[in-house]
Scaffold this motif. Structure first.
Motif, PDB file in Angstrom:
ATOM      1  N   ILE A   1     -20.841  39.585  14.246  1.00 31.21           N
ATOM      2  CA  ILE A   1     -21.573  39.706  12.986  1.00 31.21           C
ATOM      3  C   ILE A   1     -22.851  38.888  13.130  1.00 31.21           C
ATOM      4  O   ILE A   1     -22.803  37.688  13.378  1.00 31.21           O
ATOM      5  N   ASP A   2     -23.987  39.528  12.950  1.00 34.17           N
ATOM      6  CA  ASP A   2     -25.286  38.879  13.138  1.00 34.17           C
ATOM      7  C   ASP A   2     -26.065  38.927  11.827  1.00 34.17           C
ATOM      8  O   ASP A   2     -26.420  40.007  11.348  1.00 34.17           O
ATOM      9  N   PHE A   3     -26.325  37.753  11.248  1.00 31.36           N
ATOM     10  CA  PHE A   3     -27.092  37.677  10.002  1.00 31.36           C
ATOM     11  C   PHE A   3     -28.590  37.758  10.244  1.00 31.36           C
ATOM     12  O   PHE A   3     -29.357  37.919   9.292  1.00 31.36           O
ATOM     13  N   GLY A   4     -29.012  37.633  11.491  1.00 37.14           N
ATOM     14  CA  GLY A   4     -30.427  37.790  11.836  1.00 37.14           C
ATOM     15  C   GLY A   4     -31.338  36.937  10.980  1.00 37.14           C
ATOM     16  O   GLY A   4     -31.120  35.725  10.825  1.00 37.14           O
ATOM     17  N   PRO A   5     -32.378  37.528  10.369  1.00 36.33           N
ATOM     18  CA  PRO A   5     -33.328  36.756   9.549  1.00 36.33           C
ATOM     19  C   PRO A   5     -32.682  36.088   8.336  1.00 36.33           C
ATOM     20  O   PRO A   5     -33.267  35.167   7.762  1.00 36.33           O
ATOM     21  N   ASP A   6     -31.499  36.563   7.932  1.00 40.67           N
ATOM     22  CA  ASP A   6     -30.832  35.980   6.757  1.00 40.67           C
ATOM     23  C   ASP A   6     -29.938  34.796   7.113  1.00 40.67           C
ATOM     24  O   ASP A   6     -29.261  34.254   6.222  1.00 40.67           O
TER      25      ASP A   6
END
Length: 424
Positions: free
Chosen positions: A390-395
């Motif tokens: 699970i990658d929240f990236g910019p968040d």
């Protein structure tokens, strides 16, 4: 049903078509062939939004969905008006869930949260229903964080997988999540309990209610089960403290499509599923879930010289196959099974034959499927085991700030930085 390379595919046991086993009685095979056709029709109706004739299977499912919706409404009203009672545990409780059937990433999110809080010094436990596990009804301790006491048939495949991936985090199952939570509190004294697939289980109060929605089809086709995929009304989103969109694209406007019109101010976070290679089982090596216990790390896949045959039994098999293609896999063939399919020797034999017929020199599957394989199963070619991060990236920063605002920091200070990912 056919493989992507044109050869005919064997189906899972319950829906096995006519020519999958020529030694079975003709009448039995004919019935199962009809079951297979019926399943495909129902799946098409569930996933689509097309109009159907008045006298059709879709109409019958629609009638049943009205009944399902009525029961769901009565249950919701009973909890809202406190005719049904909710109970609290003497620790913080986080619920991870969705309002549709099918994979939205609840288990990866549960693992992400467990690692996040464990890294901050909290004592964490996970409770789950143990779907399709024989011990689900009466409940059981799957793992104490060090030893595993139940197999996938007893615990269900997702709790069994989490038991292998989460070190020093107990896993407890039970259809009654409040009873499972009491067991976890009495045995392990956690600071935080994370409830996997707990959004509809309102008998247990929670301090944080997280709702996961598939960014592409957040509410399915808009119908209740069994005409659609909704488990409860879209208005149930008001119970969420935050909405987490999964499988997002890079287009922010698409990510939040349909969510901004829900009419309530809830923080919305965007995530994506990253398919990563966890481990490789060599040709002739015995398969066993403890392989994941030792090597649940992220590896960079080198798929250049491999001709891959992929198999899985998930809610949406095609998403796994497409993810392999996006990694550059030379996908020679695929085989899909029903979600939670219990693999047996005959299934492995069919997979091997199909892979060899397709000209493949390696197999690929998911962690969830790997733990359901028969112990000590051996393949004549290497097996690649893939997982989801699970990658929240910019968040990522905004997500950690949100969690920190809800829970006081643990002994090590602020909520730990998990890098925005969690292994599954």
């Amino acid at each position: 049903m056919r493989f992507s390379n044109g050869t005919r595919a064997p189906c899972p046991e319950f829906w096995r078509p006519l020519n999958c086993d020529r030694n079975r009685p003709i009448m039995t095979m004919s019935i199962e062939r009809k079951r297979s056709a019926l399943q495909e029709r129902v799946t098409t109706i569930l996933r689509g939004q097309a109009r159907y004739p008045y006298w059709s299977l879709a109409t019958a499912l629609l009638v049943l969905s009205f009944l399902y919706g009525a029961v769901s409404f009565l249950r919701k009203t009973s909890f809202d008006r406190r005719r049904l009672t909710s109970f609290s545990l003497p620790c913080k409780v986080i619920s991870v869930g969705n309002i549709t059937v099918g994979g939205t990433g609840k288990t990866p999110m549960t693992i992400h949260l467990a690692k996040l809080f464990q890294g901050s010094g909290f004592r964490v436990a996970v409770i789950s229903r143990g779907y399709k596990g024989s011990r689900s009804q009466r409940g059981a301790v799957v793992s104490d964080g060090r030893r595993i006491f139940c197999g996938p048939g007893q615990a269900g495949d997702e709790p069994f997988l989490m038991a292998h991936l989460l070190d020093n985090i107990p896993i407890v199952i039970g259809k009654d999540r409040f009873a499972a939570g009491k067991t976890a509190v009495a045995r392990f004294h956690p600071d935080v309990i994370i409830v996997d697939d707990g959004f509809q289980h309102r008998r247990l109060n929670r301090d944080l209610n997280l709702l996961l929605l598939d960014s592409q089809f957040p509410f399915g086709n808009g119908f209740f089960l069994p005409r659609g995929t909704l488990r409860e009304s879209i208005s149930a989103t008001h119970r969420a403290d935050a909405i987490i969109l999964t499988r997002c694209s890079t287009d922010e406007s698409q990510r939040h499509s349909g969510i901004a019109n829900l009419g309530h101010p809830r923080p919305v976070f965007s995530t994506r599923h990253r398919t990563v290679l966890r481990d490789i089982v060599s040709a002739g090596q015995a398969c066993h879930p403890r392989i994941l216990k030792v090597a649940h790390t992220t590896r960079t896949p080198d798929l250049g010289n491999r001709r891959v045959f992929a198999y899985c039994g998930l809610g949406q098999n095609e998403q796994f196959f497409e993810s392999l293609k996006s990694l550059g896999a030379n996908l020679k063939g695929t085989m899909g099974f029903n979600d939670h399919h219990p693999y047996r020797t005959g299934d492995a034999d069919q997979i091997i034959r199909a892979a060899q017929d397709s000209g493949s020199n390696c197999l690929a599957t998911t962690e969830k499927d790997f733990v359901r394989m028969r112990n000590n199963q051996r393949f004549p070619m290497e097996l690649l085991i893939f997982g989801i991060d699970i990658d929240f990236g910019p968040d990522s920063d905004r997500w950690r700030q949100f969690v920190s605002s809800v829970f006081k920091p643990g002994p090590h200070g602020q909520v730990a930085d998990s890098g925005g990912t969690a292994a599954i």
